[in-house]
Enzyme design. Structure first.
Site, short mmCIF file in Angstrom:
data_model
loop_
_atom_site.label_atom_id
_atom_site.label_comp_id
_atom_site.label_asym_id
_atom_site.label_seq_id
_atom_site.Cartn_x
_atom_site.Cartn_y
_atom_site.Cartn_z
N GLU A 1 5.09 -2.48 1.74
CA GLU A 1 5.34 -2.72 0.31
C GLU A 1 6.28 -1.65 -0.24
O GLU A 1 5.82 -0.54 -0.59
CB GLU A 1 4.01 -2.64 -0.46
CG GLU A 1 2.96 -3.62 -0.02
CD GLU A 1 2.01 -3.95 -1.17
OE1 GLU A 1 1.97 -5.12 -1.54
OE2 GLU A 1 1.35 -3.05 -1.69
N HIS B 1 -2.87 1.78 -1.15
CA HIS B 1 -1.93 1.07 -2.03
C HIS B 1 -1.16 2.13 -2.83
O HIS B 1 -1.73 3.15 -3.22
CB HIS B 1 -2.69 0.14 -2.97
CG HIS B 1 -1.79 -0.78 -3.73
ND1 HIS B 1 -1.08 -0.36 -4.83
CD2 HIS B 1 -1.45 -2.07 -3.52
CE1 HIS B 1 -0.35 -1.37 -5.28
NE2 HIS B 1 -0.55 -2.42 -4.50
#
Ligand code: PEP
Length: 236
Positions: free
Chosen positions: A156, A86
């Protein structure tokens, strides 16, 4: 039209709010497409309600690693997935390519699905280098690894996380289409690809029009019970 709903609750909420979300999820009849990623202490609250996973995992299997949580530990709680790479972890923990490769290898060896996050910065987006950046993020970690068909990719854009901004539907469709073609051509795999970055009740219906998107990795809205419920109902 069904889309996967993956909820990354980051470090936003405490036990009572998590339990409120668990109760809300129990009221949803078909929960097969939902996977929740709470903070480690709350993992087990999702057991027997929806699939769940961790927001990160150690790059080591076992040993003297104070503060870390291993693949076998999350597995022993019933987790089926873990987020890897992430952008907040890459930045806050200075994650290296080697670290990401170790995490994905350990997860795959232990039958836990890695949800591998990739995405360009605002500067890279503005320079039109998105594809170059994400192909490099994929190949630097995937090259030489096995069982890559068991990885889920989350696209993302870093500039879309928590900002309320998103790329256009055309941009998301094209980037995810390119990611799918890239992993198919280079590794022979048909990976599931999620979109993440400011997904909310405000834009979910619009985003659902994008064919190439298999589902969403949702941050902020996955910690707000009513917002998560709204999104789930639009994705079942
Ligand atoms: C995320 O952190 O994975 C994310 C997509 O966050 P948000 O939905 O809040 O932008």
């Amino acid at each position: 039209m069904t889309k996967l709903v993956f909820g990354n609750q980051k470090m936003y909420i405490n036990k009572e709010e998590v339990l409120g979300i668990v109760e809300m999820l129990k009221t949803i009849e078909n929960r097969d497409n939902i996977v929740m990623f709470p903070s480690y202490p709350f993992l087990e609250y999702y057991k027997d309600v929806v699939r769940f996973g961790s927001q990160d995992v150690s790059a080591y299997l076992k040993g003297a690693y104070t503060g870390e949580v291993s693949v076998s530990q999350i597995k022993s709680l019933g987790a089926s997935c873990s987020i890897v790479g992430h952008s907040e972890c890459r930045k806050n923990h200075n994650e290296t390519i080697e670290t990401l490769r170790n995490k994905i290898t350990l997860l795959l060896e232990n039958d836990i699905t890695p949800v591998f996050c990739i995405g360009e910065s605002l500067e890279e987006y503005e320079k039109n280098t998105t594809l170059e950046v994400i192909y490099n993020q994929i190949s630097s970690v995937f090259d030489g690894l096995n069982n890559l068909d068991n990885v889920i990719i989350a696209y993302e854009p870093v500039w879309a996380i928590g900002t309320g901004k998103t790329p256009t539907n055309e941009e998301i469709d094209s980037t995810i289409g390119n990611i799918k073609n890239y992993v198919k051509d280079k590794y022979g795999v048909n990976d599931i690809v999620l979109y993440g970055g400011s997904v909310s009740p405000k834009n979910i219906e619009e985003l659902n029009k994008i064919d190439n998107v298999d589902g969403y990795l949702i941050g902020g809205s996955s910690s707000i019970k009513d917002e998560l419920k709204y999104i789930i109902e639009k994705c079942i």
